[in-house]
Design a protein around this motif. Sequence first.
Motif, PDB file in Angstrom:
ATOM      1  N   UNK A  40      11.389  -8.108  24.241  1.00 16.63           N
ATOM      2  CA  UNK A  40      10.497  -9.247  24.025  1.00 16.63           C
ATOM      3  C   UNK A  40       9.202  -9.127  24.802  1.00 16.63           C
ATOM      4  N   UNK A  41       9.315  -8.730  26.077  1.00 16.70           N
ATOM      5  CA  UNK A  41       8.110  -8.565  26.891  1.00 16.70           C
ATOM      6  C   UNK A  41       7.273  -7.406  26.350  1.00 16.70           C
ATOM      7  N   UNK A  42       7.955  -6.359  25.850  1.00 16.13           N
ATOM      8  CA  UNK A  42       7.204  -5.240  25.268  1.00 16.13           C
ATOM      9  C   UNK A  42       6.404  -5.703  24.057  1.00 16.13           C
ATOM     10  N   UNK A  43       7.045  -6.514  23.205  1.00 16.36           N
ATOM     11  CA  UNK A  43       6.330  -7.017  22.033  1.00 16.36           C
ATOM     12  C   UNK A  43       5.187  -7.945  22.440  1.00 16.36           C
ATOM     13  N   UNK A  44       5.460  -8.800  23.438  1.00 13.40           N
ATOM     14  CA  UNK A  44       4.420  -9.720  23.903  1.00 13.40           C
ATOM     15  C   UNK A  44       3.281  -8.965  24.569  1.00 13.40           C
ATOM     16  N   UNK A  45       3.656  -8.009  25.455  1.00  5.56           N
ATOM     17  CA  UNK A  45       2.620  -7.208  26.111  1.00  5.56           C
ATOM     18  C   UNK A  45       1.865  -6.360  25.095  1.00  5.56           C
ATOM     19  N   UNK A  46       2.608  -5.826  24.115  1.00  2.26           N
ATOM     20  CA  UNK A  46       1.947  -5.061  23.067  1.00  2.26           C
ATOM     21  C   UNK A  46       0.951  -5.898  22.294  1.00  2.26           C
ATOM     22  N   UNK A  47       1.308  -7.170  22.079  1.00  2.00           N
ATOM     23  CA  UNK A  47       0.375  -8.068  21.403  1.00  2.00           C
ATOM     24  C   UNK A  47      -0.889  -8.282  22.230  1.00  2.00           C
ATOM     25  N   UNK A  48      -0.700  -8.380  23.565  1.00  2.00           N
ATOM     26  CA  UNK A  48      -1.867  -8.515  24.433  1.00  2.00           C
ATOM     27  C   UNK A  48      -2.715  -7.243  24.421  1.00  2.00           C
ATOM     28  N   UNK A  49      -2.028  -6.083  24.393  1.00  2.00           N
ATOM     29  CA  UNK A  49      -2.761  -4.815  24.332  1.00  2.00           C
ATOM     30  C   UNK A  49      -3.557  -4.731  23.040  1.00  2.00           C
ATOM     31  N   UNK A  50      -2.923  -5.171  21.944  1.00  2.00           N
ATOM     32  CA  UNK A  50      -3.634  -5.181  20.663  1.00  2.00           C
ATOM     33  C   UNK A  50      -4.866  -6.078  20.757  1.00  2.00           C
ATOM     34  N   UNK A  51      -4.694  -7.234  21.433  1.00  2.00           N
ATOM     35  CA  UNK A  51      -5.833  -8.122  21.600  1.00  2.00           C
ATOM     36  C   UNK A  51      -6.944  -7.485  22.409  1.00  2.00           C
ATOM     37  N   UNK A  52      -6.547  -6.753  23.476  1.00  2.00           N
ATOM     38  CA  UNK A  52      -7.559  -6.073  24.291  1.00  2.00           C
ATOM     39  C   UNK A  52      -8.277  -4.997  23.476  1.00  2.00           C
ATOM     40  N   UNK A  53      -7.513  -4.256  22.666  1.00  2.00           N
ATOM     41  CA  UNK A  53      -8.144  -3.229  21.832  1.00  2.00           C
ATOM     42  C   UNK A  53      -9.054  -3.870  20.787  1.00  2.00           C
ATOM     43  N   UNK A  54      -8.610  -5.025  20.256  1.00  2.00           N
ATOM     44  CA  UNK A  54      -9.443  -5.683  19.259  1.00  2.00           C
ATOM     45  C   UNK A  54     -10.784  -6.097  19.850  1.00  2.00           C
ATOM     46  N   UNK A  55     -10.771  -6.428  21.162  1.00  2.00           N
ATOM     47  CA  UNK A  55     -12.028  -6.778  21.812  1.00  2.00           C
ATOM     48  C   UNK A  55     -12.958  -5.574  21.908  1.00  2.00           C
ATOM     49  N   UNK A  56     -12.333  -4.377  21.906  1.00  2.00           N
ATOM     50  CA  UNK A  56     -13.124  -3.160  22.024  1.00  2.00           C
ATOM     51  C   UNK A  56     -13.437  -2.520  20.680  1.00  2.00           C
ATOM     52  N   UNK A 336      20.363 -15.634  25.002  1.00  4.11           N
ATOM     53  CA  UNK A 336      19.776 -16.935  25.337  1.00  4.11           C
ATOM     54  C   UNK A 336      18.938 -16.850  26.603  1.00  4.11           C
ATOM     55  N   UNK A 337      19.487 -16.191  27.640  1.00 10.69           N
ATOM     56  CA  UNK A 337      18.737 -16.049  28.884  1.00 10.69           C
ATOM     57  C   UNK A 337      17.493 -15.192  28.678  1.00 10.69           C
ATOM     58  N   UNK A 338      17.606 -14.144  27.849  1.00 11.23           N
ATOM     59  CA  UNK A 338      16.459 -13.278  27.607  1.00 11.23           C
ATOM     60  C   UNK A 338      15.327 -14.005  26.912  1.00 11.23           C
ATOM     61  N   UNK A 339      15.665 -14.808  25.898  1.00 13.57           N
ATOM     62  CA  UNK A 339      14.628 -15.566  25.186  1.00 13.57           C
ATOM     63  C   UNK A 339      13.948 -16.556  26.130  1.00 13.57           C
ATOM     64  N   UNK A 340      14.780 -17.237  26.968  1.00 11.85           N
ATOM     65  CA  UNK A 340      14.203 -18.181  27.929  1.00 11.85           C
ATOM     66  C   UNK A 340      13.285 -17.467  28.923  1.00 11.85           C
ATOM     67  N   UNK A 341      13.690 -16.271  29.360  1.00 13.71           N
ATOM     68  CA  UNK A 341      12.864 -15.513  30.310  1.00 13.71           C
ATOM     69  C   UNK A 341      11.546 -15.083  29.668  1.00 13.71           C
ATOM     70  N   UNK A 342      11.574 -14.670  28.401  1.00 18.55           N
ATOM     71  CA  UNK A 342      10.350 -14.257  27.717  1.00 18.55           C
ATOM     72  C   UNK A 342       9.367 -15.419  27.626  1.00 18.55           C
ATOM     73  N   UNK A 343       9.883 -16.589  27.268  1.00 14.19           N
ATOM     74  CA  UNK A 343       9.024 -17.768  27.178  1.00 14.19           C
ATOM     75  C   UNK A 343       8.443 -18.122  28.551  1.00 14.19           C
ATOM     76  N   UNK A 344       9.280 -18.010  29.599  1.00 12.88           N
ATOM     77  CA  UNK A 344       8.807 -18.329  30.948  1.00 12.88           C
ATOM     78  C   UNK A 344       7.726 -17.358  31.407  1.00 12.88           C
ATOM     79  N   UNK A 345       7.946 -16.060  31.168  1.00 15.02           N
ATOM     80  CA  UNK A 345       6.949 -15.067  31.562  1.00 15.02           C
ATOM     81  C   UNK A 345       5.646 -15.269  30.795  1.00 15.02           C
ATOM     82  N   UNK A 346       5.750 -15.539  29.511  1.00 18.65           N
ATOM     83  CA  UNK A 346       4.545 -15.752  28.702  1.00 18.65           C
ATOM     84  C   UNK A 346       3.784 -16.987  29.163  1.00 18.65           C
ATOM     85  N   UNK A 347       4.528 -18.048  29.523  1.00 20.35           N
ATOM     86  CA  UNK A 347       3.864 -19.262  30.009  1.00 20.35           C
ATOM     87  C   UNK A 347       3.172 -19.012  31.338  1.00 20.35           C
TER      88      UNK A 347
END
Length: 392
Positions: A40-56, A336-347
């Motif tokens: 989940x964090x990889x997908x979320x971080x990957x989305x942020x990386x995509x956003x950074x690349x889109x800025x470039x 369940x714990x993993x999904x909650x952790x992903x949401x917490x890290x993203x927040x």
Amino acid sequence: MHPRDLLDEAMAGMLARPVRSALTTLGTVLGITTLVITLGVAATAGNQIVGRFDELVATSVTVEVPEDAAKPLVGWDAVAQVTRLRGVTSAEALGESKKSANLSVRSNNLLDPTRVTDQTLSVVAAGPALPAAVKGRLLQGRFYDAGHLARKDPVVVLGQQAAKMLGVTRLDRAPAVFIGNHAYTVIGILGDLRREKNLAGAVLVPPTIGKRFGLTTVTRVLINTSLGAADLIARQAPLALSPGNEGMLQVLSPPSPTRARDGVQDDVNALFLILGLVSLVVGAVGIANVTLVTVMERVSEIGLRRSLGAARRHIAAQFLLESTLTGLTGGVIGASLGVAAIVAVSAAKHWTPVLDARLAVAAPLAGALVGLLAGLYPALRAARMEPVDALR
């Protein structure tokens, strides 16, 4: 054995030692939680990386105008036609030549034998919108405007490096620089250039003043576009600048880093996937060890059941089902714990969480599969026990 009886036996075996079962489940919980978090964090971080690349992504377009043309191909007022194009955020024209690339510029007209007063700098003619076109800012003073051009005021703007070389640090006393025999008032210092950084060492003059240095024609047009519009503007700009002569203009547009972006995202996902699988293997080893210990402690139970008519497959199925239920329970809790952790890290990072619904469904199934594989050897070992040896 009826499947319901087999399930009852497996549940009874799990609940007979709740503390041990909880500790065994904990291994799967940690493994599945780590796997879900990492993916989940990889997908979320990957989305942020995509956003950074889109800025470039290429948002800068440069149109090169040949100097040796029989007639001027682009006029100074042609930039207004480009700024009307949808997707253009800023644009400005530049005039450069080999003759004006190495001119003697000095900050005063006095001869001082103790210091070097002359500097060889490039003089560049540019329109009033140059700061936006080069994505820079005025460190001091102001940039010349249409009024300066209309009045043909002898004013210049120095690049940050050029001002340092000439010793111009303050503009409150209207300092002047001398190019040839003419004095020009410095009204601004331009710096922090994100584009055309070589202009930091240049003297920028209005087109009306540039004619004195042979800068009569436009040699380059700098265009900035909104995200995703660079390719379209690269095709439209030559026609807008010089209708009928667009084929003689050369357009430079940096390639989009889409391939590099996708490669980085795949590498990040692969790295996190490996980390999650390692954690899951650790959990599987824990289940296998605890299940094997459980089998050794329940030898008498196995012997008694075998003597009462239980077949080998019944014994194997019982222990396999126990380990599978252990893994499934750990998978559900871990997901369940993993999904909650992903949401917490993203927040916490102010990211947008990226959650794949398939991951939430696959995680418990992965936990059950891990439990099944982990319990395979202990179950086969229990099934191979002879009743007489087990009772002895």
